[in-house]
Design a protein around this motif. Sequence first.
Motif, mmCIF file in Angstrom:
data_model
loop_
_atom_site.group_PDB
_atom_site.id
_atom_site.type_symbol
_atom_site.label_atom_id
_atom_site.label_comp_id
_atom_site.label_asym_id
_atom_site.label_seq_id
_atom_site.Cartn_x
_atom_site.Cartn_y
_atom_site.Cartn_z
ATOM 1 N N GLU A 6 -1.196 -60.789 13.315
ATOM 2 C CA GLU A 6 -1.951 -60.276 14.470
ATOM 3 C C GLU A 6 -1.999 -61.263 15.641
ATOM 4 O O GLU A 6 -2.316 -60.891 16.755
ATOM 5 C CB GLU A 6 -3.373 -59.878 14.051
ATOM 6 N N GLY A 7 -1.703 -62.532 15.379
ATOM 7 C CA GLY A 7 -1.673 -63.541 16.443
ATOM 8 C C GLY A 7 -0.511 -63.353 17.409
ATOM 9 O O GLY A 7 -0.425 -64.023 18.433
ATOM 10 N N PHE A 8 0.399 -62.402 17.089
ATOM 11 C CA PHE A 8 1.514 -62.072 17.978
ATOM 12 C C PHE A 8 1.283 -60.724 18.660
ATOM 13 O O PHE A 8 2.095 -60.284 19.457
ATOM 14 C CB PHE A 8 2.840 -62.035 17.203
ATOM 15 N N ASN A 9 0.194 -60.060 18.328
ATOM 16 C CA ASN A 9 -0.126 -58.742 18.875
ATOM 17 C C ASN A 9 -0.580 -58.877 20.329
ATOM 18 O O ASN A 9 -1.561 -59.563 20.614
ATOM 19 C CB ASN A 9 -1.242 -58.117 18.017
ATOM 20 N N PRO A 10 0.116 -58.213 21.276
ATOM 21 C CA PRO A 10 -0.246 -58.331 22.700
ATOM 22 C C PRO A 10 -1.702 -57.961 22.982
ATOM 23 O O PRO A 10 -2.330 -58.560 23.863
ATOM 24 C CB PRO A 10 0.715 -57.364 23.393
ATOM 25 N N GLU A 11 -2.262 -57.020 22.240
ATOM 26 C CA GLU A 11 -3.667 -56.651 22.456
ATOM 27 C C GLU A 11 -4.597 -57.804 22.084
ATOM 28 O O GLU A 11 -5.565 -58.082 22.791
ATOM 29 C CB GLU A 11 -4.024 -55.399 21.643
ATOM 30 N N GLU A 12 -4.299 -58.467 20.984
ATOM 31 C CA GLU A 12 -5.085 -59.637 20.553
ATOM 32 C C GLU A 12 -4.947 -60.764 21.578
ATOM 33 O O GLU A 12 -5.925 -61.424 21.932
ATOM 34 C CB GLU A 12 -4.607 -60.146 19.182
ATOM 35 N N ILE A 13 -3.729 -60.989 22.040
ATOM 36 C CA ILE A 13 -3.453 -62.058 23.008
ATOM 37 C C ILE A 13 -4.196 -61.778 24.313
ATOM 38 O O ILE A 13 -4.840 -62.667 24.872
ATOM 39 C CB ILE A 13 -1.929 -62.208 23.241
ATOM 40 N N ASN A 14 -4.135 -60.517 24.790
ATOM 41 C CA ASN A 14 -4.842 -60.159 26.024
ATOM 42 C C ASN A 14 -6.353 -60.293 25.876
ATOM 43 O O ASN A 14 -7.042 -60.739 26.800
ATOM 44 C CB ASN A 14 -4.460 -58.745 26.487
ATOM 45 N N ALA A 15 -6.877 -59.937 24.703
ATOM 46 C CA ALA A 15 -8.311 -60.088 24.456
ATOM 47 C C ALA A 15 -8.704 -61.572 24.513
ATOM 48 O O ALA A 15 -9.743 -61.928 25.078
ATOM 49 C CB ALA A 15 -8.686 -59.490 23.102
ATOM 50 N N LEU A 16 -7.868 -62.447 23.954
ATOM 51 C CA LEU A 16 -8.135 -63.888 24.002
ATOM 52 C C LEU A 16 -8.042 -64.408 25.436
ATOM 53 O O LEU A 16 -8.876 -65.212 25.863
ATOM 54 C CB LEU A 16 -7.174 -64.653 23.089
ATOM 55 N N LYS A 17 -7.039 -63.926 26.187
ATOM 56 C CA LYS A 17 -6.922 -64.345 27.592
ATOM 57 C C LYS A 17 -8.179 -63.971 28.373
ATOM 58 O O LYS A 17 -8.685 -64.772 29.162
ATOM 59 C CB LYS A 17 -5.695 -63.685 28.248
ATOM 60 N N GLU A 18 -8.697 -62.758 28.132
ATOM 61 C CA GLU A 18 -9.922 -62.317 28.815
ATOM 62 C C GLU A 18 -11.112 -63.185 28.413
ATOM 63 O O GLU A 18 -11.918 -63.572 29.248
ATOM 64 C CB GLU A 18 -10.216 -60.844 28.491
ATOM 65 N N PRO B 31 -4.093 -68.908 24.176
ATOM 66 C CA PRO B 31 -2.843 -68.154 24.291
ATOM 67 C C PRO B 31 -1.740 -69.063 24.821
ATOM 68 O O PRO B 31 -2.007 -69.993 25.584
ATOM 69 C CB PRO B 31 -3.186 -67.060 25.309
ATOM 70 N N GLY B 32 -0.530 -68.789 24.389
ATOM 71 C CA GLY B 32 0.599 -69.584 24.862
ATOM 72 C C GLY B 32 1.894 -68.884 24.534
ATOM 73 O O GLY B 32 1.910 -67.696 24.210
ATOM 74 N N SER B 33 2.961 -69.648 24.597
ATOM 75 C CA SER B 33 4.279 -69.098 24.354
ATOM 76 C C SER B 33 4.994 -69.965 23.328
ATOM 77 O O SER B 33 4.938 -71.200 23.396
ATOM 78 C CB SER B 33 5.058 -69.082 25.671
ATOM 79 N N TYR B 34 5.644 -69.307 22.374
ATOM 80 C CA TYR B 34 6.413 -70.020 21.360
ATOM 81 C C TYR B 34 7.785 -69.365 21.263
ATOM 82 O O TYR B 34 7.880 -68.174 20.984
ATOM 83 C CB TYR B 34 5.706 -69.980 20.004
ATOM 84 N N GLN B 35 8.813 -70.129 21.529
ATOM 85 C CA GLN B 35 10.192 -69.636 21.528
ATOM 86 C C GLN B 35 10.315 -68.359 22.354
ATOM 87 O O GLN B 35 10.901 -67.357 21.930
ATOM 88 C CB GLN B 35 10.686 -69.425 20.099
ATOM 89 N N GLY B 36 9.712 -68.384 23.540
ATOM 90 C CA GLY B 36 9.817 -67.279 24.488
ATOM 91 C C GLY B 36 8.931 -66.077 24.179
ATOM 92 O O GLY B 36 8.990 -65.068 24.872
ATOM 93 N N GLN B 37 8.107 -66.176 23.150
ATOM 94 C CA GLN B 37 7.246 -65.061 22.766
ATOM 95 C C GLN B 37 5.782 -65.469 22.917
ATOM 96 O O GLN B 37 5.388 -66.562 22.509
ATOM 97 C CB GLN B 37 7.531 -64.681 21.310
ATOM 98 N N GLU B 38 4.971 -64.560 23.512
ATOM 99 C CA GLU B 38 3.545 -64.846 23.644
ATOM 100 C C GLU B 38 2.891 -64.859 22.270
ATOM 101 O O GLU B 38 3.236 -64.060 21.400
ATOM 102 C CB GLU B 38 2.856 -63.795 24.529
ATOM 103 N N VAL B 39 1.947 -65.778 22.106
ATOM 104 C CA VAL B 39 1.317 -65.962 20.799
ATOM 105 C C VAL B 39 -0.062 -66.585 20.977
ATOM 106 O O VAL B 39 -0.367 -67.157 22.034
ATOM 107 C CB VAL B 39 2.213 -66.855 19.900
#
Length: 186
Positions: free
Chosen positions: A7-19, A50-58
Amino acid sequence: MANYKNEGFNPEEINALKEECQQEGKSFVYVEDDDLDVLESGECVHIQFPGSYQGQEVIFDALVYTLRLHHSSLVYEMAVEEVQKTFPEYVPPEDRKPTYKIAPELEEEAETALTEIIEEIEETETVKVQEHVEVDTEFDYGISLDVCLNVEEITDEVIEDFVRNFKDNNLHLDNTLYSFTSNGEE
């Protein structure tokens, strides 16, 4: 909706953390962690950012702690192992089950030995530590980071500095080997 194994790669989870980070006005959020009683000491914090790992948001899930805490943990573990060679029935308080029993005089003898071994390890500088970041991509939520920094205290400023440099791929770790003593001398 896609089903993510992590779930740490899920865009919804990532966006929630960014918010959440934006609401906090920081690049990270603190994570409540009942397992880490040292978190109150200022020497260890559990964060996510939030950040990026090997070109993928995580989501990065990081334990950030001081070099001094890392050193004292390693010294303590080494000393407990030594004590258990002489007192095999000794179990350190943090590992004891409710059913654990030891004779008070034996416990006192073991803990005296433990203190002496810790002092000897520190005096001889047997244990040396350096700054490091360990990355665990097999973590169950995002990517785990184990971060050890040579600072007196883990403050918001220290964390912000780490997160910024980590994300910018501009992190410079001190590879000097350090040894500490319990009484605060280096």
